[in-house]
Write a protein that holds these residues in place. Structure first.
Motif, PDB file in Angstrom:
ATOM      1  N   ASP A 118       0.821  -1.215   0.000  1.00  0.00           N
ATOM      2  CA  ASP A 118       0.000   0.000   0.000  1.00  0.00           C
ATOM      3  C   ASP A 118       0.854   1.264   0.000  1.00  0.00           C
ATOM      4  OD1 ASP A 118      -2.367  -1.293  -0.135  1.00  0.00           O
ATOM      5  OD2 ASP A 118      -2.724  -1.316   2.034  1.00  0.00           O
ATOM      6  N   ALA A 119       2.036   1.208   0.588  1.00  0.00           N
ATOM      7  CA  ALA A 119       2.912   2.380   0.614  1.00  0.00           C
ATOM      8  C   ALA A 119       3.368   2.749  -0.792  1.00  0.00           C
ATOM      9  CB  ALA A 119       4.120   2.097   1.502  1.00  0.00           C
ATOM     10  N   VAL A 120       3.413   1.778  -1.676  1.00  0.00           N
ATOM     11  CA  VAL A 120       3.827   2.036  -3.050  1.00  0.00           C
ATOM     12  C   VAL A 120       2.624   2.359  -3.933  1.00  0.00           C
ATOM     13  CG1 VAL A 120       4.952   1.028  -5.053  1.00  0.00           C
ATOM     14  CG2 VAL A 120       5.807   0.518  -2.765  1.00  0.00           C
ATOM     15  N   VAL A 121       1.527   1.665  -3.719  1.00  0.00           N
ATOM     16  CA  VAL A 121       0.370   1.796  -4.592  1.00  0.00           C
ATOM     17  C   VAL A 121      -0.501   2.996  -4.214  1.00  0.00           C
ATOM     18  CG1 VAL A 121      -1.739   0.652  -5.370  1.00  0.00           C
ATOM     19  CG2 VAL A 121       0.353  -0.652  -5.078  1.00  0.00           C
ATOM     20  N   GLN A 122      -0.750   3.201  -2.951  1.00  0.00           N
ATOM     21  CA  GLN A 122      -1.662   4.255  -2.486  1.00  0.00           C
ATOM     22  C   GLN A 122      -0.892   5.548  -2.205  1.00  0.00           C
ATOM     23  OE1 GLN A 122      -4.860   3.736  -2.544  1.00  0.00           O
ATOM     24  NE2 GLN A 122      -4.646   1.570  -3.022  1.00  0.00           N
ATOM     25  N   ARG A 123      -0.306   6.117  -3.240  1.00  0.00           N
ATOM     26  CA  ARG A 123       0.432   7.368  -3.102  1.00  0.00           C
ATOM     27  C   ARG A 123      -0.294   8.473  -3.838  1.00  0.00           C
ATOM     28  NH1 ARG A 123       6.497   6.701  -4.679  1.00  0.00           N
ATOM     29  NH2 ARG A 123       6.365   8.867  -4.102  1.00  0.00           N
ATOM     30  N   PRO A 124      -0.153   9.707  -3.380  1.00  0.00           N
ATOM     31  CA  PRO A 124      -0.807  10.803  -4.113  1.00  0.00           C
ATOM     32  C   PRO A 124      -0.148  11.016  -5.470  1.00  0.00           C
ATOM     33  CG  PRO A 124       0.502  11.647  -2.291  1.00  0.00           C
ATOM     34  CD  PRO A 124       0.510  10.166  -2.176  1.00  0.00           C
ATOM     35  N   ASN A 125      -0.942  11.472  -6.411  1.00  0.00           N
ATOM     36  CA  ASN A 125      -0.455  11.694  -7.769  1.00  0.00           C
ATOM     37  C   ASN A 125       0.001  13.153  -7.889  1.00  0.00           C
ATOM     38  OD1 ASN A 125       0.090  11.662 -10.439  1.00  0.00           O
ATOM     39  ND2 ASN A 125      -2.022  11.425 -11.124  1.00  0.00           N
ATOM     40  N   TYR A 126       1.304  13.355  -8.017  1.00  0.00           N
ATOM     41  CA  TYR A 126       1.868  14.695  -8.120  1.00  0.00           C
ATOM     42  C   TYR A 126       2.121  15.117  -9.568  1.00  0.00           C
ATOM     43  CZ  TYR A 126       2.693  14.368  -3.123  1.00  0.00           C
ATOM     44  OH  TYR A 126       2.540  14.245  -1.776  1.00  0.00           O
TER      45      TYR A 126
END
Length: 66
Positions: free
Chosen positions: A3-11
């Motif tokens: 989840d730390a890799v997948v659920q990241r904000p899109n910058y």
């Protein structure tokens, strides 16, 4: 765990706005571009000087002894 890799904000949209809002040339927009371009042009210039010097030495040759 993933989840730390997948659920990241899109910058990407924010960064895209910054790139497109800038009026400088595209090769100066990234953060360290002046450093990279300075190093590239320095090495390119040194290589060209070495090439010209080598061609000059090959064409002029050694002086003939009498």
């Amino acid at each position: 765990m993933i989840d730390a890799v997948v659920q990241r904000p899109n910058y990407v949209p924010e960064r895209q706005r910054v790139y497109q809002a800038s009026h400088s040339p595209i090769y100066y927009r990234p953060p360290r571009s002046r450093l990279y371009l300075g190093a590239y042009f320095t090495l390119f210039g040194a290589g060209m000087c070495g090439t010209v010097y080598g061609i000059y030495q090959l064409t002029m040759g050694k002086p003939v002894r009498k």
